[in-house]
Motif scaffolding. Structure first.
Motif, PDB file in Angstrom:
ATOM      1  N   ARG A 160       0.832  -1.202   0.000  1.00  0.00           N
ATOM      2  CA  ARG A 160       0.000   0.000   0.000  1.00  0.00           C
ATOM      3  C   ARG A 160       0.871   1.259   0.000  1.00  0.00           C
ATOM      4  O   ARG A 160       0.626   2.222  -0.711  1.00  0.00           O
ATOM      5  CB  ARG A 160      -0.913   0.010   1.224  1.00  0.00           C
ATOM      6  CG  ARG A 160      -2.001   1.105   1.171  1.00  0.00           C
ATOM      7  CD  ARG A 160      -2.596   1.355   2.558  1.00  0.00           C
ATOM      8  NE  ARG A 160      -3.045   0.150   3.224  1.00  0.00           N
ATOM      9  CZ  ARG A 160      -4.207  -0.445   2.987  1.00  0.00           C
ATOM     10  NH1 ARG A 160      -5.035   0.043   2.100  1.00  0.00           N
ATOM     11  NH2 ARG A 160      -4.533  -1.541   3.657  1.00  0.00           N
ATOM     12  N   GLU A 161       1.919   1.230   0.822  1.00  0.00           N
ATOM     13  CA  GLU A 161       2.821   2.385   0.905  1.00  0.00           C
ATOM     14  C   GLU A 161       3.516   2.632  -0.431  1.00  0.00           C
ATOM     15  O   GLU A 161       3.648   3.780  -0.881  1.00  0.00           O
ATOM     16  CB  GLU A 161       3.856   2.149   2.010  1.00  0.00           C
ATOM     17  CG  GLU A 161       4.770   3.330   2.274  1.00  0.00           C
ATOM     18  CD  GLU A 161       4.091   4.482   2.998  1.00  0.00           C
ATOM     19  OE1 GLU A 161       4.712   5.551   3.096  1.00  0.00           O
ATOM     20  OE2 GLU A 161       2.948   4.316   3.461  1.00  0.00           O
ATOM     21  N   LEU A 162       3.950   1.575  -1.092  1.00  0.00           N
ATOM     22  CA  LEU A 162       4.621   1.730  -2.382  1.00  0.00           C
ATOM     23  C   LEU A 162       3.677   2.317  -3.432  1.00  0.00           C
ATOM     24  O   LEU A 162       4.088   3.126  -4.273  1.00  0.00           O
ATOM     25  CB  LEU A 162       5.146   0.378  -2.866  1.00  0.00           C
ATOM     26  CG  LEU A 162       6.282  -0.243  -2.049  1.00  0.00           C
ATOM     27  CD1 LEU A 162       6.604  -1.640  -2.582  1.00  0.00           C
ATOM     28  CD2 LEU A 162       7.526   0.626  -2.086  1.00  0.00           C
ATOM     29  N   VAL A 163       2.420   1.918  -3.373  1.00  0.00           N
ATOM     30  CA  VAL A 163       1.447   2.411  -4.348  1.00  0.00           C
ATOM     31  C   VAL A 163       1.080   3.861  -4.060  1.00  0.00           C
ATOM     32  O   VAL A 163       1.089   4.718  -4.951  1.00  0.00           O
ATOM     33  CB  VAL A 163       0.182   1.525  -4.343  1.00  0.00           C
ATOM     34  CG1 VAL A 163      -0.926   2.157  -5.180  1.00  0.00           C
ATOM     35  CG2 VAL A 163       0.510   0.125  -4.879  1.00  0.00           C
ATOM     36  N   LEU A 164       0.759   4.164  -2.795  1.00  0.00           N
ATOM     37  CA  LEU A 164       0.273   5.506  -2.457  1.00  0.00           C
ATOM     38  C   LEU A 164       1.359   6.570  -2.515  1.00  0.00           C
ATOM     39  O   LEU A 164       1.060   7.745  -2.721  1.00  0.00           O
ATOM     40  CB  LEU A 164      -0.377   5.497  -1.069  1.00  0.00           C
ATOM     41  CG  LEU A 164      -1.680   4.709  -0.952  1.00  0.00           C
ATOM     42  CD1 LEU A 164      -2.235   4.809   0.460  1.00  0.00           C
ATOM     43  CD2 LEU A 164      -2.707   5.199  -1.957  1.00  0.00           C
TER      44      LEU A 164
END
Length: 214
Positions: A18-22
């Motif tokens: 999620r962190e990599l995407v956001l």
């Protein structure tokens, strides 16, 4: 419906992905490379695939059978639909917050507003994590867990779509002013005023995103 995360390793994989995407490390339109990501995160492809399925259920990834997953890119239709949803949910939350807020809630909202201005003036970029903190404080004041859960899903999709939107200082300054207006309405215990302040805020944010995409 979001599938349950029954393995702690899968849960960790969800948050890491999620962190990599956001944050835009996996850029909009880019395919998720399972082999590379599994090695980077130090996990097997099983938990990673579960994380991919989970984020796809939240709208943060698009999962295509036999072709893998990719990060969705913003388009005007998606932006309009997303803000229709946010407006319905967050105007209701603003009304509830104005009806149910406590002195502690109002103090927290004011604190986040002040911190956001300090951060923006110091760094020259809009503090999106503090923006989320402001909306979370408003949801806390509304005391409606069901609305809050749906709003959080919609908000993170907005963060994702913002990855392709350029900074706009006048708009960002106006967003901080919008937050002040919302706090004033909530503090005054005026549900209709709070709802209208939220409606105007979200309409302007949507228009700015559409203009940037164009």
């Amino acid at each position: 419906m979001t599938p349950p995360l029954h393995l702690s390793l899968a849960g960790q994989a969800v948050e890491a992905l999620r962190e990599l995407v956001l944050t835009g490390e996996i850029t909009p339109g880019a395919r998720v490379n399972e082999v590379e990501l599994a090695a980077r995160l130090g996990i097997s492809r099983g938990p990673l695939r579960e994380a991919i399925r989970h984020l796809a259920s939240e709208g943060l990834l698009v999962l295509v059978p036999h072709r893998g997953a990719h990060v969705p890119a913003a388009n005007p239709a998606d932006v309009r639909a997303l803000f229709e949803l946010r407006t319905a949910l967050e105007c209701a939350a603003a009304e509830l917050a104005a009806s149910r807020r406590t002195d502690v809630d109002v103090a927290r909202l004011r604190e986040v507003c002040a911190e956001s201005r300090r951060s923006y003036q110091a760094g020259g970029r809009f503090p999106y994590r503090l923006d989320l903190a402001f909306h979370q404080a408003l949801l806390d004041a509304a005391r409606s867990p069901d609305i809050a859960g749906q709003v959080r899903l919609a908000q993170q999709r907005v963060i994702l779509l913002r990855a392709g939107v350029r900074d706009d200082p006048p708009h960002q300054q106006a967003s901080l002013d919008d937050h002040d207006a919302l706090v004033a309405a909530v503090a005054a215990g005026d549900p209709s005023r709070a709802s209208e302040a939220m409606r105007k805020h979200l309409a302007r944010v949507c228009a700015q995103m559409l203009t940037s995409l164009a």
